[in-house]
Scaffold this motif. Structure first.
Motif, PDB file in Angstrom:
ATOM      1  N   GLU A 258      43.488  75.087  46.681  1.00 23.82           N
ATOM      2  CA  GLU A 258      41.981  75.313  47.475  1.00 23.82           C
ATOM      3  C   GLU A 258      42.288  75.724  48.796  1.00 23.82           C
ATOM      4  O   GLU A 258      41.325  76.536  49.479  1.00 23.82           O
ATOM      5  CB  GLU A 258      41.207  73.927  47.350  1.00 23.82           C
ATOM      6  CG  GLU A 258      40.630  73.629  45.787  1.00 23.82           C
ATOM      7  CD  GLU A 258      39.758  74.803  45.241  1.00 23.82           C
ATOM      8  OE1 GLU A 258      39.136  75.482  46.117  1.00 23.82           O
ATOM      9  OE2 GLU A 258      39.458  74.967  44.251  1.00 23.82           O
TER      10      GLU A 258
ATOM     11  N   LYS B 102      46.255  80.336  46.816  1.00 22.30           N
ATOM     12  CA  LYS B 102      44.998  81.135  46.633  1.00 22.30           C
ATOM     13  C   LYS B 102      45.808  82.325  45.977  1.00 22.30           C
ATOM     14  O   LYS B 102      45.125  83.268  45.087  1.00 22.30           O
ATOM     15  CB  LYS B 102      44.313  81.490  47.822  1.00 22.30           C
ATOM     16  CG  LYS B 102      43.322  80.319  48.361  1.00 22.30           C
ATOM     17  CD  LYS B 102      42.876  80.861  49.891  1.00 22.30           C
ATOM     18  CE  LYS B 102      41.944  79.762  50.005  1.00 22.30           C
ATOM     19  NZ  LYS B 102      41.131  79.920  51.280  1.00 22.30           N
TER      20      LYS B 102
ATOM     21  N   TRP C 187      45.630  70.035  43.938  1.00 24.16           N
ATOM     22  CA  TRP C 187      43.944  70.791  44.162  1.00 24.16           C
ATOM     23  C   TRP C 187      44.085  71.226  45.798  1.00 24.16           C
ATOM     24  O   TRP C 187      43.665  72.330  45.939  1.00 24.16           O
ATOM     25  CB  TRP C 187      43.113  69.575  44.017  1.00 24.16           C
ATOM     26  CG  TRP C 187      41.720  69.868  44.381  1.00 24.16           C
ATOM     27  CD1 TRP C 187      41.107  70.642  43.317  1.00 24.16           C
ATOM     28  CD2 TRP C 187      40.990  69.683  45.491  1.00 24.16           C
ATOM     29  NE1 TRP C 187      39.931  70.881  44.121  1.00 24.16           N
ATOM     30  CE2 TRP C 187      39.652  70.352  45.263  1.00 24.16           C
ATOM     31  CE3 TRP C 187      41.256  68.905  46.811  1.00 24.16           C
ATOM     32  CZ2 TRP C 187      38.799  70.261  46.496  1.00 24.16           C
ATOM     33  CZ3 TRP C 187      40.310  68.985  47.787  1.00 24.16           C
ATOM     34  CH2 TRP C 187      39.158  69.457  47.583  1.00 24.16           C
TER      35      TRP C 187
END
Length: 345
Positions: free
Chosen positions: A218, A224, A214
C-alpha cells in the motif's frame, strides 16, 4: 468431545493455520506477479528449519555451498546474456559483481559464525539472511527466461525445481530429522488452554508479517510496482516496470516467508529434508481456497486448513491428510462453475 478438548484442538488448528497463512500468502503473491504455481515453496521451510539446526550443532550448513553454486550459475548466466546483447565488458563485470556480492559475503559470515555457537536469535537471523537470496537466484536460473511461457510450462518447471531441491536437501542435511529449541519457553494458562511462548511467537510473527506485507503493497513504490505487475504484466512493462526485477523481488519475498515459517515451526515438530513439501502443499490448498488471487481469502483458507487438520487428527488421525486435501475438491468444483474460463493462448 467436550468444550475443553475442542478449545485445545482449535488452538492447535489456529496455530498451524497461522503458519499455513504465511505460505498461502507467498503462493498467492508469486502466482499473481509471475503466474508461477510455486510448488517448491515448502522447500524454503525445510531449508530454514534445517539450516538453523545445523547452526545449533556448530557446523557450517550445506546451504552455504548451495548458495555459492547458485550465485556462480547466475553469474555465468549474466555473462552469457551480456555477450548475447553485446554489452560492454565493464557493464557485464558490474552485473556479475552485483550478483555475487551478497551471496559471497553472507556465506563468509556464516562460515565464520558457525563454530562460534552464537545465541539462538543470532543464528536465526543468519539463517534468514542465508536462505532468503535463494529465491531470486532460483528465479534467475529456472524461471526468468521462461517468464512469458504458459502456466502449464511454468508448473512443469516448478515440479522439476521441487524434486531438485528435495534431493539437494537430502544431500546437505541427510535423512535424519531435527527439532529446534523454542525461542521462548514460557507457559501461560487461560482456563483449560495452555499457551506456550512459541505459540505466541508464531501468532505475533504471522500478524507482524501480514501487516508488513500490507504496508509494503500500500505504501511503498516497490510494492505498488508489484501490484501493477500482478494486475497487468504488459501494461506494467510499458510503464517502465521491469518484469524480471518484479519476479526476482517476488521470489525473494517468498523465500524469506518460507524460511521464517521454517524457523517458526522448527520447535513444534521434527523437520526432515522432505517435510517442506507437505507443509507447503497445505499452504497451497489455502491459496486455492482464495483462487490464487485474494490475500484475505488466503488467510481465511489457511485457518480453515489448520482447523480441518486439527479436528481431523482427533476424529481420524490416519486420514487427517486425506481430509485436508480432499477439501480442495468442492472448492475447485465451485470455482469452476462460478468462473468458467477459456483456454490459455
Amino acid at each position: 468431545m467436550d468444550l475443553s478438548i475442542a478449545s485445545i484442538l482449535a488452538l492447535d488448528g489456529v496455530t498451524n493455520g497461522a503458519v499455513y497463512a504465511l505460505l498461502a500468502l507467498a503462493t498467492v503473491l508469486v502466482f499473481a506477479v509471475t503466474r508461477v504455481i510455486f510448488i517448491p515453496q515448502g522447500e524454503f521451510v525445510a531449508f530454514g528449519a534445517l539450516t538453523l539446526a545445523v547452526f545449533q550443532l556448530g557446523k557450517v550448513p550445506g546451504t552455504v555451498w548451495f548458495l555459492l553454486v547458485l550465485a556462480a550459475g547466475a553469474a555465468v548466466a549474466d555473462v552469457v546474456q551480456g555477450l548475447q546483447q553485446h554489452q560492454s565488458a565493464p557493464r557485464v563485470a558490474a552485473r556479475v559483481l552485483r550478483t555475487l556480492a551478497y551471496p559471497v559475503a553472507i556465506s563468509l559470515v556464516c562460515i565464520w559464525a558457525a563454530p562460534k555457537n552464537f545465541p539462538l536469535l543470532v543464528q536465526a537471523l543468519l539463517t534468514l539472511a542465508l536462505v532468503t537470496p535463494f529465491g531470486s537466484l532460483i528465479y534467475r536460473l529456472a524461471y526468468e527466461s521462461l517468464a512469458d511461457a504458459t502456466v502449464l510450462v511454468l508448473l512443469i518447471v516448478s515440479v522439476g525445481v521441487h524434486f531438485a531441491l528435495t534431493g539437494l536437501g537430502l544431500f546437505f542435511f541427510g535423512a535424519e530429522g531435527f527439532r529446534n529449541p523454542s525461542f521462548w519457553d514460557a507457559r501461560f494458562n487461560v482456563g483449560a488452554l495452555t499457551f506456550s511462548g512459541q505459540t505466541l511467537i508464531i501468532f505475533l510473527a504471522s500478524i507482524a508479517l501480514i501487516v508488513a506485507l500490507w504496508l509494503f503493497f500500500e505504501r511503498s513504490l516497490y510494492g505498488k510496482a508489484l501490484r501493477a505487475t500482478a494486475v497487468n504484466r504488459l501494461g506494467a512493462r510499458l510503464m517502465g516496470i521491469s518484469s524480471d526485477s518484479a519476479g526476482r523481488l517476488t521470489f525473494t519475498m517468498a523465500a524469506f516467508i518460507g524460511a521464517l515459517s521454517g524457523l517458526l515451526i522448527g520447535p513444534t515438530t521434527t523437520v526432515f529434508y522432505d517435510s517442506g513439501f507437505l507443509i507447503g502443499l497445505k499452504g497451497f490448498v489455502a491459496a486455492v481456497f482464495a483462487g490464487l488471487s485474494s490475500y484475505p481469502q488466503a488467510l481465511i483458507g489457511a485457518l480453515c486448513v489448520g482447523l480441518l487438520e486439527s479436528f481431523g487428527s482427533f476424529w481420524a488421525s490416519a486420514f487427517k491428510e486425506v481430509i485436508v486435501f480432499s477439501s480442495i475438491i468442492p472448492v475447485l468444483l465451485w470455482r469452476s462453475l462460478r468462473d468458467p474460463h477459456g483456454e490459455e493462448h
